[in-house]
Write a protein that holds these residues in place. Structure first.
Motif, PDB file in Angstrom:
ATOM      1  N   LYS A 126       1.388   2.194  -3.339  1.00 42.36           N
ATOM      2  CA  LYS A 126       0.283   2.599  -4.232  1.00 42.36           C
ATOM      3  C   LYS A 126      -0.367   3.967  -3.831  1.00 42.36           C
ATOM      4  CE  LYS A 126      -4.163   0.003  -4.506  1.00 42.36           C
ATOM      5  NZ  LYS A 126      -5.245  -1.136  -3.976  1.00 42.36           N
ATOM      6  N   TYR A 127      -0.193   4.284  -2.624  1.00 42.64           N
ATOM      7  CA  TYR A 127      -0.756   5.716  -2.286  1.00 42.64           C
ATOM      8  C   TYR A 127       0.414   6.859  -2.014  1.00 42.64           C
ATOM      9  CZ  TYR A 127      -4.796   2.606  -1.378  1.00 42.64           C
ATOM     10  OH  TYR A 127      -5.588   1.605  -1.881  1.00 42.64           O
ATOM     11  N   GLY A 128       0.902   7.290  -3.148  1.00 47.61           N
ATOM     12  CA  GLY A 128       1.820   8.485  -3.190  1.00 47.61           C
ATOM     13  C   GLY A 128       3.170   8.106  -2.784  1.00 47.61           C
TER      14      GLY A 128
ATOM     15  N   ASP B  54       0.837  -1.221  -0.026  1.00 49.76           N
ATOM     16  CA  ASP B  54       0.038  -0.099   0.073  1.00 49.76           C
ATOM     17  C   ASP B  54       0.917   1.102  -0.193  1.00 49.76           C
ATOM     18  OD1 ASP B  54      -2.338  -1.174  -0.056  1.00 49.76           O
ATOM     19  OD2 ASP B  54      -2.787  -0.948   2.098  1.00 49.76           O
TER      20      ASP B  54
END
Length: 430
Positions: A389-391, A386
């Motif tokens: 995945k997010y920034g 993750d």
């Protein structure tokens, strides 16, 4: 007034009372010399027969090793003492008389001393090593606080293995499997994505069945992790940090280094920048030094690291190891994918690797591929994926083993003396 030994420099010519233990004593007719310690340091108390009550002098002569006392006397400067001061004793009050203290001034075997580690810590040498350890810890917090880092505490119980190895201590976490942490790194990566620059300091555990002078089962790690730091940025920070703690020990632990008879000229040379060689160059150097058996793709052992370190006067970085012998999370070199953007920092004088670090993979697909190649559970590492995945951003980090660093800086041979209560392959007591 009450004082500690470390504070007597502010009390010259004054009468003070110090709570202390008697580490040793000797007498020559009309004078008794008491070697006193109180945890902050060591000082000699001098009891002159003609200057005290007869009862006090006889008490001084009869004191047993490690008896606890309140000692009252006048603080004097003493150029002959490494500490620079002594206590002209006026009165002695026994708190508790120690009988048959097992660690006497004679020589004792290592196993005996380790069995009595709870008492061995009181000795001058062990006291000096622990004070140096404390200074390294103090300087570590100072360095990272000055650099704007936030301290984050990763968990000790984890559900997966950061290094992807089997050398873990397994336990049951209710109805799940859990492990004692071998590194806080993955959690520090998550923290770096929240706070930018972070560091942790805590215990780690390796179930390696190793008996070398460099290995402990339980040891302490300093693990910084930095967002927006590439490999080169991390190397610069590492050499600044190591230089900082070495110079802090030189500045603040002169008495302790002297007690350990440490050659400080070698430490004075530890200033950034540090020399660097690639793994390829290290292999060539080892071949030149007669290590013909080491081939490209193999990891270095203690003799190899020592031979490389002997070629330099400072700690040396070995960079760009083969990807196949390093953990799954290390960033491949974009110009040469078979090696990774990593470095081990090897201490001089045969103390081995004290730092391992790398730029981390920040691409989601590549990290997922690496997890699959290492046969690691994607479900267990979903939270780690993750982060990509997010920034996701380029980021790097490293881990410094405290006990090896203490051993190197203090000059002691074995890491078992650099931690208060060592956990070794065959030792869980005391």
């Amino acid at each position: 007034m009450k004082s500690t030994i470390s504070e007597v420099s502010q009390c010259i010519g004054q009468e003070v009372t110090i709570g202390a233990w008697l580490s040793n004593k000797r007498s020559s007719g009309k004078i008794a010399f008491l070697q006193l310690r109180d945890g902050t340091g060591f000082i000699q108390g001098v009891v002159v027969k003609n200057e005290v009550e007869e009862e006090v002098f006889q008490k001084a002569k009869s004191l047993s090793q490690e008896t606890s006392l309140y000692v009252t006397g006048i603080v004097r400067e003493d150029a002959r003492s490494p500490f620079g001061y002594e206590l002209q004793v006026k009165d002695i009050q026994v708190i508790h008389e120690a009988v048959d203290y097992p660690i006497t001034p004679k020589e004792h075997g290592t196993e005996f001393l380790m069995d009595h580690r709870h008492l061995w810590l009181r000795s001058r040498k062990q006291h000096a090593v622990m004070k140096i350890r404390n200074e390294i810890i103090r300087a570590t917090y100072e360095f990272f606080n000055q650099k704007g880092f936030v301290k984050i505490d990763p968990p000790i119980l984890t559900g997966s293995a950061p290094e992807g190895t089997t050398e873990l201590f397994h336990t049951k976490y209710f109805d799940e499997d859990a492990y004692l942490s071998q590194s806080g790194q993955l959690y520090m990566e998550a923290a770096a994505m929240a706070f930018g620059k972070v560091f942790s300091f805590g215990p780690t555990f390796r179930a390696e069945k190793s008996k070398t002078r460099r290995h402990l089962i339980e040891f302490w790690m300093i693990e910084p992790e930095m967002a927006f730091y590439e490999h080169e940025d991390s190397l610069k920070l590492q050499e600044q940090y190591v230089s900082y703690i070495v110079q802090s020990v030189l500045k603040n632990c002169q008495l302790e280094l002297g007690r350990l008879e440490r050659d400080t000229s070698k430490l004075e040379n530890v200033q950034a920048p540090f020399p660097r060689i690639t793994y390829d160059e290290a292999i060539e150097l080892l071949h030149e030094k007669g290590f013909q058996d080491i081939e490209w793709g193999e990891d270095f052992g203690a003799p190899h690291e020592t031979a490389i370190a002997e070629h330099f006067e400072k700690p040396v970085f070995i960079t760009h190891y083969p990807a196949k012998i390093k953990p799954f999370y290390m960033q491949p070199d974009p110009n040469r994918p078979e090696v990774v953007l990593c470095a081990d920092l090897i201490a001089p004088e045969g103390y081995g690797e004290i730092i391992g670090g790398s730029e981390r993979i920040h691409d989601y697909d590549l990290l997922k591929k690496r997890l699959e190649e290492f046969h690691l559970s994607l479900d267990a590492y979903q939270w780690y994926l993750d982060l990509r995945k997010y920034g996701s951003v380029p980021h790097s980090g490293f881990g410094l083993g405290l006990e090896r660093t203490v051993a190197w800086i203090s000059g002691v041979e074995h890491v078992r003396e650099t931690i208060p209560f060592p956990r070794l392959l065959n030792r869980l007591y005391p």
